[in-house]
Design a protein around this motif. Structure first.
Motif, PDB file in Angstrom:
ATOM      1  N   ASN A  29      -7.370   6.112  -7.773  1.00  0.00           N
ATOM      2  CA  ASN A  29      -5.911   6.042  -7.676  1.00  0.00           C
ATOM      3  C   ASN A  29      -5.521   6.539  -6.292  1.00  0.00           C
ATOM      4  N   LYS A  30      -5.432   5.594  -5.365  1.00  0.00           N
ATOM      5  CA  LYS A  30      -5.182   5.964  -3.972  1.00  0.00           C
ATOM      6  C   LYS A  30      -3.704   5.827  -3.640  1.00  0.00           C
ATOM      7  N   GLU A  31      -3.159   6.867  -3.061  1.00  0.00           N
ATOM      8  CA  GLU A  31      -1.785   6.831  -2.568  1.00  0.00           C
ATOM      9  C   GLU A  31      -1.807   6.986  -1.055  1.00  0.00           C
ATOM     10  N   TYR A  32      -0.903   6.265  -0.384  1.00  0.00           N
ATOM     11  CA  TYR A  32      -0.898   6.251   1.071  1.00  0.00           C
ATOM     12  C   TYR A  32       0.463   6.679   1.617  1.00  0.00           C
ATOM     13  N   GLY A  66       0.271   1.940  -3.589  1.00  0.00           N
ATOM     14  CA  GLY A  66      -1.092   2.425  -3.444  1.00  0.00           C
ATOM     15  C   GLY A  66      -2.080   1.461  -4.063  1.00  0.00           C
ATOM     16  N   GLU A  67      -3.212   1.967  -4.480  1.00  0.00           N
ATOM     17  CA  GLU A  67      -4.236   1.140  -5.121  1.00  0.00           C
ATOM     18  C   GLU A  67      -4.764   1.838  -6.369  1.00  0.00           C
ATOM     19  N   MET A  97       0.835  -1.209   0.000  1.00  0.00           N
ATOM     20  CA  MET A  97       0.000   0.000   0.000  1.00  0.00           C
ATOM     21  C   MET A  97       0.870   1.260   0.000  1.00  0.00           C
ATOM     22  N   TRP A  98       1.939   1.206   0.764  1.00  0.00           N
ATOM     23  CA  TRP A  98       2.842   2.358   0.868  1.00  0.00           C
ATOM     24  C   TRP A  98       3.599   2.578  -0.449  1.00  0.00           C
ATOM     25  N   SER A 136      -0.807   3.740   5.279  1.00  0.00           N
ATOM     26  CA  SER A 136      -0.727   2.393   4.719  1.00  0.00           C
ATOM     27  C   SER A 136      -0.961   1.318   5.769  1.00  0.00           C
TER      28      SER A 136
END
Length: 448
Positions: A315-318, A129-130, A125-126, A323
Motif C-alpha cells: 500500500n504505497k502512498e506518494y 497511490g498504489e 499516484m498522488w 508521485s
C-alpha cells in the motif's frame, strides 16, 4: 445500462484525447502564423453535426467517430485538398514554413499525448497511490487451475521468480509479463527451474475465450461459500464464511490441499477445525463416498486474506514530489509493454494478431460502473498508446509526415507534392485495412 455506462466513458475519453491531440497541432501552427482552416472532433464527410466559424477557423463535430483532425492550409492531410496546392505558395501556408517549424507542428499532437499520459499517471499516484498483492508475498507459490498454465509447465506451489530475467513485482502483472516474455524462472520444492514460454502462447490465451478465468490464482484458504441442500453437512454446525484449517489433525493451509486430504476419509465422519471470525471451533463433518463434504468453495478479498495473515499487501502512498518519478515509471512501463505487444502482433507465429481489437475491445476495458480512478487510468493508457501509434512511420499518420520532414532536413530535398499525395493515399489504405481487420476481429469474437 452497463453498456451505456461503458460507451459513455469510452466516448468521453476518446473525445478528450482527440481534442487535446489536435490542439497539440493547432497551438504551434498558430504560434508560427500558419492558417488553420478546420478544427474537428470526429470526421465530417459530407456534413457536420455542429460547426461554427471563429476568425479563420471552422470548429466542429463530425458524424464519423473515427478520430479528428485540424486542416492546416498548404498541407496534404486527411482532406486531400489538392486544388489548394496548385495555387502559388502563400506565406500563411504550412508548405511555406521552414522544415523545423513544420516538424514541431507535426510532433505537437504526439507530444501532448505523451505529456497527458504522464501527467494523469502522476496525478493518480498522488491521489490514490498504489495497492497490490506483491508477487513475492506468495511464499507458497501460485494456484494452477487453468490448463494453459499447466501447458506452460506450471504447477500449484510454484513460485514465479522472473520473466525474461526481470523480477515481477505485482502478482496481477504476471499474465501480461508472460504475454510479453519468452522465458521464465520458477522455484519448485527448493529447486530453481528455467522454462520457455511457447511462441504461440498468446494464440492459446486468445483461444480460451472471453469467459475464461485468470491464468493464475493466489492460493486461497478453504472458505465456505455455500452449503448445498443435498449436502450431508447441510444441518451441521458448519456456516458460510467458515474457513476449514484442518481435518482429523491434518492441516489445510489452502483449498487446493483439501481434496487429497478428504480423499483419505471417504464415507467417514471427521473432526474439522474451522476459523470463524476471530474464533476457532471444532465441528464434526460427514465425508461422502466421493471424498466431498457438499460445499461450494469461495474466494475472499485480498484485504481479508491480509487480516488472517495469508498475504501482505503493498500500500504505497506518494507525496506530490514522490508521485512524479512514480508516474513517469508507470508511463514508461506502459509504453514499453505496449511496444512489446505490438512487435508480437507483427509476428504471425505468435497468434497475437487474434487479440487485435477495435472500438468494441477498447470500449469493453472501461468498467460497467463509474470509477474516476479506473477512467483516468484507462485514459492515460490510451493517451500513451495513441501517441505511440501516431509516431509510426506510416503515411497519413503524424509519424509519416515526420519522416518526410526529417528526410528534407537531412538531404535538403523536399518530397514532391505528387509523392506526398500518393503516400497519403497509401497510408489511408493501410490504416483502413488495419481498422477493418481490428473491428472485424471484434465482430468475429462477438458472434463466436
Amino acid at each position: 445500462m452497463e453498456i451505456l455506462i461503458k460507451a459513455s466513458q469510452f466516448i468521453l475519453s476518446l473525445s478528450l484525447l482527440i481534442v487535446l491531440h489536435e490542439l497539440g497541432h493547432f497551438i504551434p501552427a498558430k504560434l508560427f502564423k500558419t492558417r488553420v482552416e478546420k478544427f474537428y472532433l470526429f470526421f465530417d464527410y459530407k456534413f457536420s453535426l455542429i460547426k461554427k466559424k471563429v476568425g479563420e477557423t471552422v470548429y466542429g463535430i463530425g458524424w464519423i467517430p473515427l478520430g479528428g483532425y485540424v486542416k492546416i492550409s498548404g498541407m496534404i492531410d486527411e482532406s486531400m485538398d489538392k486544388e489548394q496546392l496548385q495555387q502559388p505558395v502563400q506565406p500563411w501556408e504550412f508548405r511555406a514554413k521552414p522544415a523545423w517549424q513544420r516538424l514541431i507542428i507535426m510532433l505537437g499532437g504526439v507530444f501532448v499525448n505523451f505529456v497527458l499520459g504522464i501527467f494523469i499517471y502522476i496525478m493518480l499516484m498522488w491521489a490514490y497511490g498504489e495497492q497490490y498483492l506483491p508477487n513475492e508475498s506468495l511464499k507458497d507459490g501460485v494456484w494452477v487451475q487453468d490448463s494453459l498454465a499447466s501447458n506452460l509447465g506450471l504447477e500449484t506451489g510454484d513460485r514465479i521468480l522472473t520473466v525474461d530475467g526481470n523480477k515481477v513485482e505485482k502478482f496481477s502483472a504476471l499474465t501480461l509479463e508472460f504475454i510479453n516474455g519468452s522465458n521464465y524462472q520458477i522455484e519448485r520444492n527448493g529447486e530453481v527451474i528455467e522454462k520457455e514460454i511457447p511462441t504461440n502462447f498468446i494464440s492459446q490465451l486468445m483461444d480460451r475465450g472471453k469467459d475464461a478465468g485468470p491464468l493464475l490464482y493466489p492460493r486461497y484458504p478453504f472458505t465456505i461459500g455455500q452449503i448445498s441442500k443435498d449436502s450431508p453437512n447441510f444441518n451441521s454446525q458448519l456456516k458460510v464464511k467458515d474457513i476449514i484449517t484442518s481435518v482429523n489433525g491434518n492441516k489445510i493451509n489452502y483449498y487446493d490441499e483439501a481434496e487429497a486430504i478428504l480423499a483419505n476419509y471417504k464415507g467417514e465422519k471427521v473432526s474439522a477445525t474451522v476459523l470463524r471470525g476471530n474464533e476457532t471451533k471444532t465441528i464434526d463433518l460427514q465425508v461422502t463416498n466421493e471424498g466431498k463434504i457438499g460445499v461450494v468453495f469461495s474466494t475472499i478479498s485480498f484485504k481479508d486474506l491480509e487480516k488472517i495473515g495469508y498475504y501482505t499487501l503493498a500500500n504505497k502512498e506518494y507525496s506530490f514530489l514522490e508521485s512524479i518519478p512514480a508516474g513517469w515509471n508507470k508511463s514508461w512501463k506502459t509504453l514499453t509493454d505496449y511496444v512489446k505487444q505490438l512487435k508480437k502482433i507483427f509476428n504471425p507465429s505468435t497468434g497475437a494478431y487474434k487479440g487485435l481489437g477495435g472500438f468494441i475491445s477498447i470500449g469493453s476495458i472501461f468498467p460497467d460502473e463509474w470509477s474516476a480512478q479506473s477512467f483516468w487510468n484507462i485514459t492515460a493508457f490510451l493517451s500513451i498508446m495513441l501517441g505511440f501509434m501516431n509516431l509510426l512511420p506510416i503515411p497519413a499518420l503524424d509519424g509519416g509526415h515526420v519522416v518526410f520532414t526529417l528526410w528534407e532536413m537531412i538531404t535538403g530535398k523536399k518530397p514532391g507534392d505528387k509523392f506526398l499525395e500518393y503516400a497519403q493515399v497509401t497510408g489511408f489504405i493501410i490504416l483502413i485495412a488495419l481498422l477493418l481487420f481490428a473491428n472485424g476481429n471484434d465482430i468475429f469474437r462477438l458472434f463466436n
